[in-house]
Design an enzyme around this catalytic site. Sequence first.
Site, PDB file in Angstrom:
ATOM      1  N   GLU A  21      85.129   5.223  58.634  1.00  0.00           N
ATOM      2  CA  GLU A  21      83.938   6.080  58.513  1.00  0.00           C
ATOM      3  C   GLU A  21      83.438   6.158  57.056  1.00  0.00           C
ATOM      4  O   GLU A  21      82.299   6.495  56.798  1.00  0.00           O
ATOM      5  CB  GLU A  21      84.189   7.490  59.070  1.00  0.00           C
ATOM      6  CG  GLU A  21      85.323   8.257  58.422  1.00  0.00           C
ATOM      7  CD  GLU A  21      86.662   8.111  59.144  1.00  0.00           C
ATOM      8  OE1 GLU A  21      86.920   7.009  59.689  1.00  0.00           O
ATOM      9  OE2 GLU A  21      87.448   9.075  59.155  1.00  0.00           O
ATOM     10  N   ASP A  73      78.709 -12.818  39.918  1.00  0.00           N
ATOM     11  CA  ASP A  73      79.035 -11.414  39.676  1.00  0.00           C
ATOM     12  C   ASP A  73      78.004 -10.713  38.787  1.00  0.00           C
ATOM     13  O   ASP A  73      78.332 -10.209  37.696  1.00  0.00           O
ATOM     14  CB  ASP A  73      80.430 -11.301  39.047  1.00  0.00           C
ATOM     15  CG  ASP A  73      81.499 -11.999  39.871  1.00  0.00           C
ATOM     16  OD1 ASP A  73      81.425 -11.918  41.114  1.00  0.00           O
ATOM     17  OD2 ASP A  73      82.399 -12.625  39.289  1.00  0.00           O
ATOM     18  N   GLU A  98      64.833 -21.367  25.793  1.00  0.00           N
ATOM     19  CA  GLU A  98      65.757 -20.964  26.864  1.00  0.00           C
ATOM     20  C   GLU A  98      65.252 -19.743  27.622  1.00  0.00           C
ATOM     21  O   GLU A  98      66.039 -19.069  28.303  1.00  0.00           O
ATOM     22  CB  GLU A  98      67.160 -20.739  26.294  1.00  0.00           C
ATOM     23  CG  GLU A  98      67.289 -19.627  25.255  1.00  0.00           C
ATOM     24  CD  GLU A  98      66.973 -20.065  23.828  1.00  0.00           C
ATOM     25  OE1 GLU A  98      66.396 -21.151  23.669  1.00  0.00           O
ATOM     26  OE2 GLU A  98      67.259 -19.304  22.881  1.00  0.00           O
ATOM     27  N   GLU A 151      61.493 -18.318  23.148  1.00  0.00           N
ATOM     28  CA  GLU A 151      62.689 -19.153  23.125  1.00  0.00           C
ATOM     29  C   GLU A 151      62.571 -20.230  24.204  1.00  0.00           C
ATOM     30  O   GLU A 151      62.149 -19.934  25.328  1.00  0.00           O
ATOM     31  CB  GLU A 151      63.944 -18.301  23.372  1.00  0.00           C
ATOM     32  CG  GLU A 151      64.195 -17.242  22.312  1.00  0.00           C
ATOM     33  CD  GLU A 151      64.320 -17.809  20.909  1.00  0.00           C
ATOM     34  OE1 GLU A 151      64.914 -18.892  20.754  1.00  0.00           O
ATOM     35  OE2 GLU A 151      63.802 -17.176  19.964  1.00  0.00           O
ATOM     36  N   ASP A 173      64.376 -25.636  20.608  1.00  0.00           N
ATOM     37  CA  ASP A 173      64.794 -24.285  20.208  1.00  0.00           C
ATOM     38  C   ASP A 173      63.793 -23.217  20.649  1.00  0.00           C
ATOM     39  O   ASP A 173      64.157 -22.215  21.262  1.00  0.00           O
ATOM     40  CB  ASP A 173      64.985 -24.278  18.693  1.00  0.00           C
ATOM     41  CG  ASP A 173      65.456 -22.953  18.180  1.00  0.00           C
ATOM     42  OD1 ASP A 173      66.009 -22.163  18.969  1.00  0.00           O
ATOM     43  OD2 ASP A 173      65.277 -22.682  16.977  1.00  0.00           O
TER      44      ASP A 173
HETATM   45  O1  FUB Z   1      84.197 -14.002  40.275  1.00  0.00           O
HETATM   46  C1  FUB Z   1      85.559 -13.799  40.523  1.00  0.00           C
HETATM   47  C2  FUB Z   1      85.745 -12.808  41.621  1.00  0.00           C
HETATM   48  O2  FUB Z   1      85.082 -13.251  42.796  1.00  0.00           O
HETATM   49  C3  FUB Z   1      85.113 -11.476  41.322  1.00  0.00           C
HETATM   50  O3  FUB Z   1      85.852 -10.681  40.470  1.00  0.00           O
HETATM   51  C4  FUB Z   1      84.921 -10.945  42.696  1.00  0.00           C
HETATM   52  O4  FUB Z   1      84.065  -9.846  42.773  1.00  0.00           O
HETATM   53  C5  FUB Z   1      84.401 -12.173  43.402  1.00  0.00           C
HETATM   54  O5  FUB Z   1      83.031 -12.340  43.200  1.00  0.00           O
END
Ligand code: FUB
Length: 447
Positions: A187, A25, A328, A326, A441
């Site tokens: 649409e 996400d 990371e 860093e 680190d």
């Molecule tokens: O990551 C959990 C859920 O899955 C999300 O809120 C949705 O958008 C889907 O990616």
Amino acid sequence: MLGLFMSVAFVYSQNPIIQTHYTADPAPMVHNGTVYLYTSHDEDVTVKNFFTMNDWRCYSSTDMVNWTDHGAVLSYKTFEWSRGDAWAGQCIYRNGKFYYYLPVNMKNGGNAIGVAVSDSPTGPFKDAIGKPLLVGYGYIDPTVYIDDDGQAYLYWGNPNLWHVKLNENMVSYDQNYGIVKEDLKDENFGYRSKKIDNRTAAYEEGPWFFKRNSKYYMLYPAGGVPEHLAYSTSTGPTGPWVYGDTIMHVIKNHGAFTNHPGYIELKGQPYLFYHDAGLPGGGGFKRSVCIEPFRFRADGSIPLITPTKEGVVKSAANLNPFKRVEAETIAWSEGVKTATDPQTGVYVTQIHTGDYIKVRSVDFGKGVKSFTANVAAASTGGQIEIRIGSTTGTLLGTLLVKPTGEATAWKTQSAKVSSVKGVHDLYLVFGGGEGELFNFDWWQLNN
Ligand code: FUB
């Protein structure tokens, strides 16, 4: 042998962009020339074969290829009224503060959207209002945008799409305007071929709202699962929306049945962020964020974007190794993880023989004399080979990492390196005995 296969397969990979954790996400935000990428986080151990997500992570980059891990910047526990399910959110800057809109489940199990606030893009974030901002079934996946006239909009929802006008304080909304639910028609949001639960149109969830050249865009996962990405446009921030097209087909790798769009433009280059299940062990509940650069067509429409392993091929800037980098900060890594320590923040851990970190587009300038690293090793220690070009490329030098007494007793240690000029990809290749070698680190080159 598997390690060797992975190394060969991933030599040219940039996707997925984070290898130390499963991330999903993507919610990118550009602030003062730096890209902050907020992600949700699929835990390594999936519970009850469902999304196992407790916190949200932040990464930053100025070049789109090397990403610095800022760790978990908040968790569902930040919202005292939440019992879990840290799903897809988005963060935005306004008037000196960063507002992060996040969906969680409340203690009674219902869906809600909370808002967290911080003075810094990397947190710490706290609950801005001590209660949910919005409560309702299907209230997940908020996306936020502030229009040129200063009006902020929050869209969200699965399987419906709702929006509100946020007040200028960003932590309340215009009650007179109310909560507006879109009429999901073909649409407006595409034709849904899989008819389930009386859902209309292809829109599913995970909207991403933005404006470009006076056109408003809504990107979203569509079709039901497995999801593809699609978009709609409008001449105004509240519609009417006109269906555009598919922008990414269903990704057929390891069962990532969701997808989720994010979008930014950096230095004139548009980028689509999304997730797949491309890391080893990946799946529908172990996803990973990826990026593809693309170009809008002249009429503002978005072409079909193909998911690739190469991702961002051209870095947007070179990396300066003559100041603290860093550990990371990673373009690609194998084997290692990151963790957080109150003294030093995020660091690289679980380092074993054969693991490595790749840092892209490192500008060695007119030459280099030595390599310094801040490391900690309880007893074992090991070594860091400093190479360019590949894990077996030219060896510039080797830092022998001596034990420091404790796993987080940090000490700087240095090694001479042979000089090289110009821009190269740097590989830090770890070696030593069996088991975990040391923690790492930061590093820098000295001239
Ligand atoms: O990551 C959990 C859920 O899955 C999300 O809120 C949705 O958008 C889907 O990616």
